[in-house]
Design a protein around this motif. Structure first.
Motif, short mmCIF file in Angstrom:
data_model
loop_
_atom_site.label_atom_id
_atom_site.label_comp_id
_atom_site.label_asym_id
_atom_site.label_seq_id
_atom_site.Cartn_x
_atom_site.Cartn_y
_atom_site.Cartn_z
N ASP A 10 1.07 -1.45 0.16
CA ASP A 10 -0.20 0.06 0.01
C ASP A 10 0.95 1.36 -0.19
OD1 ASP A 10 0.71 -0.72 2.65
OD2 ASP A 10 -0.73 0.45 3.95
N GLN A 12 4.22 1.92 -2.04
CA GLN A 12 4.38 1.93 -2.70
C GLN A 12 3.81 1.71 -4.31
OE1 GLN A 12 8.65 2.32 -2.27
NE2 GLN A 12 7.96 1.82 -0.46
N SER A 13 4.19 2.55 -5.20
CA SER A 13 3.56 1.65 -6.28
C SER A 13 2.14 2.63 -6.09
CB SER A 13 3.48 0.54 -7.00
OG SER A 13 4.48 0.48 -7.47
N THR A 14 1.47 3.50 -5.61
CA THR A 14 0.26 3.62 -5.23
C THR A 14 -1.16 4.06 -5.53
OG1 THR A 14 0.57 6.23 -4.68
CG2 THR A 14 1.27 4.46 -2.41
N ASN A 15 -0.81 4.72 -6.54
CA ASN A 15 -1.73 4.78 -8.31
C ASN A 15 -1.72 3.11 -8.72
OD1 ASN A 15 -1.31 7.20 -8.39
ND2 ASN A 15 -0.45 7.43 -9.96
N ALA A 16 -0.69 2.05 -8.96
CA ALA A 16 -1.06 0.56 -9.01
C ALA A 16 -2.09 0.10 -8.26
CB ALA A 16 -0.49 -0.19 -9.47
N TYR A 17 -1.61 0.56 -6.58
CA TYR A 17 -2.57 0.06 -5.36
C TYR A 17 -4.41 -0.27 -6.06
CZ TYR A 17 -3.10 -1.08 -1.03
OH TYR A 17 -3.96 -1.79 0.23
N ARG A 18 -4.10 1.32 -6.07
CA ARG A 18 -5.15 2.03 -5.69
C ARG A 18 -5.92 1.65 -6.94
NH1 ARG A 18 -2.79 6.57 -3.95
NH2 ARG A 18 -2.23 7.47 -5.86
N ALA A 19 -5.38 1.20 -8.18
CA ALA A 19 -6.21 0.49 -8.76
C ALA A 19 -6.67 -0.36 -9.15
CB ALA A 19 -5.21 1.15 -10.54
#
Length: 157
Positions: A10, A12-19
């Motif tokens: 959650d 790292q790579s927050t945009n990918a995580y949210r997606a």
């Protein structure tokens, strides 16, 4: 990297995580019932060896009312009498999709899925399996430590 500084999914790579969270939310509103989704999450995580996801989905399944017997028997679902034909067809498709890089999916697997699921459900199953495979790979890559996850609404230890 020290063990205390490991990245977390959650953070790292927050945009990918949210997606990915958006995909999960869509799947909860899909055609596959929660108990079957949890069995698939757990079985795919067992195959992939994702300790974090095994811990999470075992706890989520128990919190949703799944029995210990069915969870303990999951890795041997073919020989266990406590899974419905629909669950068996879903687990079979989940296993085959998880191992698709090793071999093509036999036509009888598709036939079994079509006997238990309509086209929308097969699509939702494919997305469910794809999503948990992605979560497994990210958690394994980031070496996410199992054990501390608590299902939403569960009392804190």
């Amino acid at each position: 990297m020290s063990t205390s500084a490991k990245p977390t999914v959650d953070k790292q790579s927050t945009n990918a995580y949210r997606a990915m969270l958006g995909v999960e939310k869509a799947l909860t509103q899909g055609s596959i019932e929660k108990p079957l989704r949890e069995l698939i999450h757990l079985r795919v995580s067992q195959i992939n060896g994702c300790a974090f996801c095994i811990d999470m989905h075992w706890k989520d399944a128990r919190a949703a009312g799944e029995s210990e017997q069915r969870l303990y028997g999951l890795s041997a679902w073919r020989e266990s009498p406590y899974y419905s034909e629909r669950e068996r067809a879903g687990l079979l498709l989940a296993e085959e999709l998880t191992r698709v890089a090793d071999r093509s999916i036999p036509e009888e697997v598709h036939e079994a899925a079509r006997e238990s699921f309509n086209d929308q459900e097969i699509s939702d199953l494919a997305w469910t399996v794809s999503a948990i495979n992605a979560w497994n790979r990210v958690n394994i890559a980031l070496r996410t430590v199992p054990g501390n996850y608590q299902p939403p609404g569960a009392p804190k230890n």
